[in-house]
Design a protein around this motif. Structure first.
Motif, PDB file in Angstrom:
ATOM      1  N   PRO A   5       0.829  -1.261  -0.171  1.00 42.27           N
ATOM      2  CA  PRO A   5      -0.112  -0.079  -0.158  1.00 42.27           C
ATOM      3  C   PRO A   5       0.706   1.414  -0.028  1.00 42.27           C
ATOM      4  O   PRO A   5       0.557   2.449  -0.750  1.00 42.27           O
ATOM      5  N   ASN A   6       1.846   1.359   0.637  1.00 37.41           N
ATOM      6  CA  ASN A   6       2.723   2.443   0.802  1.00 37.41           C
ATOM      7  C   ASN A   6       3.612   2.601  -0.471  1.00 37.41           C
ATOM      8  O   ASN A   6       3.779   3.691  -1.058  1.00 37.41           O
ATOM      9  N   GLN A   7       3.827   1.546  -1.155  1.00 37.09           N
ATOM     10  CA  GLN A   7       4.346   1.928  -2.533  1.00 37.09           C
ATOM     11  C   GLN A   7       3.635   2.357  -3.636  1.00 37.09           C
ATOM     12  O   GLN A   7       3.875   3.266  -4.247  1.00 37.09           O
ATOM     13  N   SER A  42      -6.411   8.426  -8.732  1.00 34.02           N
ATOM     14  CA  SER A  42      -7.538   8.271  -8.022  1.00 34.02           C
ATOM     15  C   SER A  42      -7.743   6.852  -7.852  1.00 34.02           C
ATOM     16  O   SER A  42      -8.112   6.516  -6.649  1.00 34.02           O
ATOM     17  N   ILE A  43      -7.652   6.004  -8.893  1.00 30.76           N
ATOM     18  CA  ILE A  43      -7.914   4.530  -8.645  1.00 30.76           C
ATOM     19  C   ILE A  43      -6.772   4.156  -7.571  1.00 30.76           C
ATOM     20  O   ILE A  43      -7.057   3.237  -6.696  1.00 30.76           O
ATOM     21  N   SER A  44      -5.556   4.601  -7.741  1.00 26.37           N
ATOM     22  CA  SER A  44      -4.597   3.991  -6.698  1.00 26.37           C
ATOM     23  C   SER A  44      -4.888   4.410  -5.355  1.00 26.37           C
ATOM     24  O   SER A  44      -4.394   3.591  -4.410  1.00 26.37           O
ATOM     25  N   ASP A  45      -5.594   5.497  -5.114  1.00 25.77           N
ATOM     26  CA  ASP A  45      -5.966   6.154  -3.782  1.00 25.77           C
ATOM     27  C   ASP A  45      -6.883   5.208  -3.174  1.00 25.77           C
ATOM     28  O   ASP A  45      -6.811   4.728  -2.163  1.00 25.77           O
ATOM     29  N   ALA A  46      -7.863   4.567  -3.831  1.00 26.35           N
ATOM     30  CA  ALA A  46      -8.623   3.667  -3.445  1.00 26.35           C
ATOM     31  C   ALA A  46      -7.930   2.269  -3.131  1.00 26.35           C
ATOM     32  O   ALA A  46      -8.405   1.759  -2.076  1.00 26.35           O
ATOM     33  N   LEU A  47      -7.192   1.956  -4.181  1.00 24.73           N
ATOM     34  CA  LEU A  47      -6.448   0.635  -3.989  1.00 24.73           C
ATOM     35  C   LEU A  47      -5.383   0.555  -2.658  1.00 24.73           C
ATOM     36  O   LEU A  47      -5.471  -0.540  -2.160  1.00 24.73           O
ATOM     37  N   ASP A  48      -4.909   1.641  -2.446  1.00 26.06           N
ATOM     38  CA  ASP A  48      -3.850   1.651  -1.458  1.00 26.06           C
ATOM     39  C   ASP A  48      -4.694   1.411  -0.064  1.00 26.06           C
ATOM     40  O   ASP A  48      -4.324   0.555   0.928  1.00 26.06           O
ATOM     41  N   ARG A  53      -6.071  -2.463   4.424  1.00 26.94           N
ATOM     42  CA  ARG A  53      -7.118  -3.226   5.363  1.00 26.94           C
ATOM     43  C   ARG A  53      -6.920  -4.695   4.852  1.00 26.94           C
ATOM     44  O   ARG A  53      -6.736  -5.455   6.026  1.00 26.94           O
ATOM     45  N   ARG A  54      -7.036  -5.089   3.713  1.00 24.44           N
ATOM     46  CA  ARG A  54      -6.897  -6.594   3.317  1.00 24.44           C
ATOM     47  C   ARG A  54      -5.725  -7.180   3.719  1.00 24.44           C
ATOM     48  O   ARG A  54      -5.760  -8.321   4.247  1.00 24.44           O
ATOM     49  N   LEU A  55      -4.637  -6.901   3.454  1.00 26.51           N
ATOM     50  CA  LEU A  55      -3.157  -7.391   3.640  1.00 26.51           C
ATOM     51  C   LEU A  55      -2.867  -7.270   5.172  1.00 26.51           C
ATOM     52  O   LEU A  55      -1.829  -7.609   5.442  1.00 26.51           O
ATOM     53  N   LYS A  56      -3.579  -6.151   5.797  1.00 26.77           N
ATOM     54  CA  LYS A  56      -3.207  -6.010   7.281  1.00 26.77           C
ATOM     55  C   LYS A  56      -2.081  -5.204   7.247  1.00 26.77           C
ATOM     56  O   LYS A  56      -0.868  -5.631   8.026  1.00 26.77           O
ATOM     57  N   GLN A  57      -1.667  -4.368   6.369  1.00 24.36           N
ATOM     58  CA  GLN A  57      -0.477  -3.667   6.305  1.00 24.36           C
ATOM     59  C   GLN A  57      -0.392  -2.133   6.651  1.00 24.36           C
ATOM     60  O   GLN A  57       0.214  -1.078   6.073  1.00 24.36           O
ATOM     61  N   SER A  59       0.044   1.177   8.539  1.00 27.89           N
ATOM     62  CA  SER A  59       1.495   1.485   9.193  1.00 27.89           C
ATOM     63  C   SER A  59       1.172   3.385   9.541  1.00 27.89           C
ATOM     64  O   SER A  59       0.315   3.763   8.881  1.00 27.89           O
ATOM     65  N   LYS A  60       2.085   3.546  10.348  1.00 25.45           N
ATOM     66  CA  LYS A  60       1.984   5.035  10.655  1.00 25.45           C
ATOM     67  C   LYS A  60       2.272   5.816   9.598  1.00 25.45           C
ATOM     68  O   LYS A  60       2.014   7.075   9.229  1.00 25.45           O
ATOM     69  N   PHE A  61       3.362   5.374   8.807  1.00 24.71           N
ATOM     70  CA  PHE A  61       3.772   5.933   7.444  1.00 24.71           C
ATOM     71  C   PHE A  61       2.827   6.162   6.638  1.00 24.71           C
ATOM     72  O   PHE A  61       2.635   7.240   6.033  1.00 24.71           O
ATOM     73  N   GLY A  62       2.036   5.019   6.391  1.00 26.25           N
ATOM     74  CA  GLY A  62       0.919   5.207   5.339  1.00 26.25           C
ATOM     75  C   GLY A  62       0.007   5.966   5.906  1.00 26.25           C
ATOM     76  O   GLY A  62      -0.749   6.832   5.023  1.00 26.25           O
ATOM     77  N   ALA A  63      -0.333   6.086   6.928  1.00 26.80           N
ATOM     78  CA  ALA A  63      -1.435   7.067   7.717  1.00 26.80           C
ATOM     79  C   ALA A  63      -1.041   8.430   7.418  1.00 26.80           C
ATOM     80  O   ALA A  63      -1.973   9.261   7.233  1.00 26.80           O
ATOM     81  N   PHE A  64       0.365   8.568   7.476  1.00 28.18           N
ATOM     82  CA  PHE A  64       0.797  10.087   7.324  1.00 28.18           C
ATOM     83  C   PHE A  64       0.971  10.303   5.671  1.00 28.18           C
ATOM     84  O   PHE A  64       0.412  11.415   5.172  1.00 28.18           O
ATOM     85  N   ILE A  65       1.129   9.555   4.813  1.00 34.13           N
ATOM     86  CA  ILE A  65       1.656   9.834   3.346  1.00 34.13           C
ATOM     87  C   ILE A  65       0.432   9.633   2.503  1.00 34.13           C
ATOM     88  O   ILE A  65       0.377  10.565   1.381  1.00 34.13           O
ATOM     89  N   ASP A  66      -0.350   8.766   2.939  1.00 31.15           N
ATOM     90  CA  ASP A  66      -1.756   8.734   2.071  1.00 31.15           C
ATOM     91  C   ASP A  66      -2.434   9.996   1.874  1.00 31.15           C
ATOM     92  O   ASP A  66      -2.595  10.665   0.851  1.00 31.15           O
ATOM     93  N   PRO A  67      -2.921  10.711   2.959  1.00 31.27           N
ATOM     94  CA  PRO A  67      -3.472  11.947   2.885  1.00 31.27           C
ATOM     95  C   PRO A  67      -2.333  13.119   2.150  1.00 31.27           C
ATOM     96  O   PRO A  67      -3.130  14.152   1.303  1.00 31.27           O
ATOM     97  N   VAL A  68      -1.201  13.061   2.396  1.00 33.98           N
ATOM     98  CA  VAL A  68      -0.559  14.030   1.736  1.00 33.98           C
ATOM     99  C   VAL A  68      -0.484  13.827   0.055  1.00 33.98           C
ATOM    100  O   VAL A  68      -0.791  14.830  -0.417  1.00 33.98           O
TER     101      VAL A  68
END
Length: 194
Positions: A5-7, A42-48, A53-57, A59-68
């Motif tokens: 997801p982070n990638q 936009s599709i990648s936003d929904a996918l990550d 959630r699906r892969l239980k991955q 992370s704090k970094f993901g929670a930060f970088i996704d909205p950025v």
């Protein structure tokens, strides 16, 4: 940190300069190409989010970088359509939407310092705003001037643009209302009455 997801989220950030370059290419398909890059983001936003959630991955970094990544892509898209259309009815809504993102980001940081970030978590209205915003921006970036072929018939370009303008208006309305909902929820802390 380097979860799938982070990638995908980082890929969305890499798409931003690609989006800008394609938008300004001196070719007939530049706007369609830019709209496609924006659609891909936009599709990648929904996918990550789904994969986290699906892969239980998660992370704090993901929670930060996704909205950025989301805010960067949307802000760039809004700036590009303001520069492209150069009319107040595009500029004013863009300013409202960008201002809303700045206010909400600051508000979330403020509430997080107080340990009350949950009171300004993403609302359903915020999700509607995002959906309308993405659909509007795809249409306004593309701005087709030819019929769009579907399975059984062609959709006139005018209908696509009417839909894009309608979604742009809805996104602006939802941005404005949701900003006040967030401010209302945090007003006791902002006013010092809590």
């Amino acid at each position: 940190m380097w979860t799938i997801p982070n990638q995908i989220t980082l890929f969305r950030i890499v798409l931003i300069p690609v989006f800008i370059i394609v938008f300004y290419l001196p070719v007939s398909w530049s706007h369609f190409g830019a709209a496609f890059v924006f659609w891909l983001a936009s599709i990648s936003d929904a996918l990550d989010g789904y994969l986290a959630r699906r892969l239980k991955q998660s992370s704090k970094f993901g929670a930060f970088i996704d909205p950025v990544a989301d805010k960067l892509m949307v802000t760039v898209a809004l700036v590009l359509i303001v520069a492209d259309y150069q009319v107040w009815w595009v500029t004013v809504p863009a300013l409202i939407m960008i201002s809303r993102e700045i206010v909400i980001s600051s508000l979330r940081e403020f509430m997080a310092d107080l340990g009350k970030r949950d009171s300004v978590a993403v609302s359903s209205l915020g999700k509607w705003k995002t959906a309308c915003q993405m659909l509007a921006l795809m249409g306004l970036i593309w701005k087709p001037d030819y019929p769009i072929p579907l399975i059984l018939f062609d959709v006139p370009a005018m209908i696509v643009m009417w839909a894009a303008w309608a979604f742009y208006g809805l996104a602006t309305f939802f941005a404005f209302i949701s900003m006040f909902q967030y401010l209302k929820a945090s007003w006791p802390e902002l006013s010092g009455k809590n």
